[in-house]
Design a protein around this motif. Structure first.
Motif, PDB file in Angstrom:
ATOM      1  N   PHE A   1     -16.400  18.751 -21.521  1.00  0.00           N
ATOM      2  CA  PHE A   1     -15.659  17.837 -20.656  1.00  0.00           C
ATOM      3  C   PHE A   1     -14.182  18.224 -20.595  1.00  0.00           C
ATOM      4  O   PHE A   1     -13.579  18.282 -19.532  1.00  0.00           O
ATOM      5  CB  PHE A   1     -15.792  16.390 -21.154  1.00  0.00           C
ATOM      6  CG  PHE A   1     -14.927  15.424 -20.395  1.00  0.00           C
ATOM      7  CD1 PHE A   1     -15.265  15.030 -19.113  1.00  0.00           C
ATOM      8  CD2 PHE A   1     -13.757  14.932 -20.959  1.00  0.00           C
ATOM      9  CE1 PHE A   1     -14.462  14.149 -18.407  1.00  0.00           C
ATOM     10  CE2 PHE A   1     -12.944  14.054 -20.267  1.00  0.00           C
ATOM     11  CZ  PHE A   1     -13.296  13.660 -18.984  1.00  0.00           C
ATOM     12  N   GLY A   2     -13.610  18.511 -21.754  1.00  0.00           N
ATOM     13  CA  GLY A   2     -12.201  18.883 -21.813  1.00  0.00           C
ATOM     14  C   GLY A   2     -11.905  20.164 -21.069  1.00  0.00           C
ATOM     15  O   GLY A   2     -10.859  20.300 -20.433  1.00  0.00           O
ATOM     16  N   ALA A   3     -12.826  21.117 -21.145  1.00  0.00           N
ATOM     17  CA  ALA A   3     -12.637  22.377 -20.435  1.00  0.00           C
ATOM     18  C   ALA A   3     -12.560  22.140 -18.931  1.00  0.00           C
ATOM     19  O   ALA A   3     -11.784  22.783 -18.227  1.00  0.00           O
ATOM     20  CB  ALA A   3     -13.765  23.345 -20.764  1.00  0.00           C
ATOM     21  N   ARG A   4     -13.361  21.192 -18.440  1.00  0.00           N
ATOM     22  CA  ARG A   4     -13.320  20.877 -17.006  1.00  0.00           C
ATOM     23  C   ARG A   4     -12.030  20.166 -16.624  1.00  0.00           C
ATOM     24  O   ARG A   4     -11.496  20.375 -15.540  1.00  0.00           O
ATOM     25  CB  ARG A   4     -14.521  20.019 -16.612  1.00  0.00           C
ATOM     26  CG  ARG A   4     -15.827  20.772 -16.547  1.00  0.00           C
ATOM     27  CD  ARG A   4     -16.917  19.960 -15.869  1.00  0.00           C
ATOM     28  NE  ARG A   4     -17.090  18.616 -16.381  1.00  0.00           N
ATOM     29  CZ  ARG A   4     -17.852  18.267 -17.415  1.00  0.00           C
ATOM     30  NH1 ARG A   4     -18.539  19.192 -18.037  1.00  0.00           N
ATOM     31  NH2 ARG A   4     -17.949  17.023 -17.809  1.00  0.00           N
ATOM     32  N   VAL A   5     -11.529  19.316 -17.517  1.00  0.00           N
ATOM     33  CA  VAL A   5     -10.350  18.502 -17.208  1.00  0.00           C
ATOM     34  C   VAL A   5      -9.050  19.269 -17.449  1.00  0.00           C
ATOM     35  O   VAL A   5      -8.148  19.233 -16.622  1.00  0.00           O
ATOM     36  CB  VAL A   5     -10.365  17.205 -18.050  1.00  0.00           C
ATOM     37  CG1 VAL A   5      -9.078  16.431 -17.878  1.00  0.00           C
ATOM     38  CG2 VAL A   5     -11.553  16.344 -17.666  1.00  0.00           C
TER      39      VAL A   5
END
Length: 152
Positions: free
Chosen positions: A67-71
């Motif tokens: 999720f963090g990689a996408r955000v």
């Protein structure tokens, strides 16, 4: 600062993302002002630096999750598929044809036919992949515009 880098690892100074660049500028501003005796004073400067490093570490931990990689993370962008520049992606990355040609020359490429792909990486570097070696789809999973490589 050296102690903080040793504790948190060299990721802090490795290929810098946009967030990392902002953090480095903030580090420099705090260190400069604190060393000259201006506000913030030394202890306040140390607290501010530790806070910035903590934020950097938290963002790094977030970035390591899916999720963090996408955000947080910026995705790489395909600038050329073979010898064909992808105009929309050049505009998206604010790269001119002159700069693209310069990056290709710096990679040691002498003719556009030698190019399999050119990718603008999240760190701001440009990767030039040479023709003649098959490209693995796994390397282009997260690359914006990778569908241009699959065209016949």
């Amino acid at each position: 600062m050296v102690v903080l880098i040793r504790v948190l690892g060299q990721r802090l100074i490795a290929s810098l993302s946009s967030f990392d660049v902002a953090a480095v500028v903030a580090f420099g501003a705090i260190i400069g002002r604190a060393s000259l005796g201006q506000e913030p004073r030394l202890m306040t400067g140390v607290v501010a630096l530790c806070t910035l490093v903590l934020i950097q570490a938290v963002v790094g931990a977030i970035r390591s999750t899916a999720f963090g990689a996408r955000v947080v993370a910026v995705k790489p962008v395909l600038l050329m598929a073979g010898s064909t520049p992808i105009e929309a992606n050049l505009r998206r990355c604010h790269i001119s044809h002159a700069e693209l040609r310069s990056r290709i020359r710096l990679a040691g490429v002498g003719h556009p036919d030698e190019i399999a792909a050119v990718v603008f990486e999240p760190s701001g570097t440009v990767s030039v992949l040479r023709a003649g070696i098959p490209l693995s789809d796994d390397l282009f999973v997260d690359v914006i515009g990778a569908e241009h490589l699959r065209q016949p």
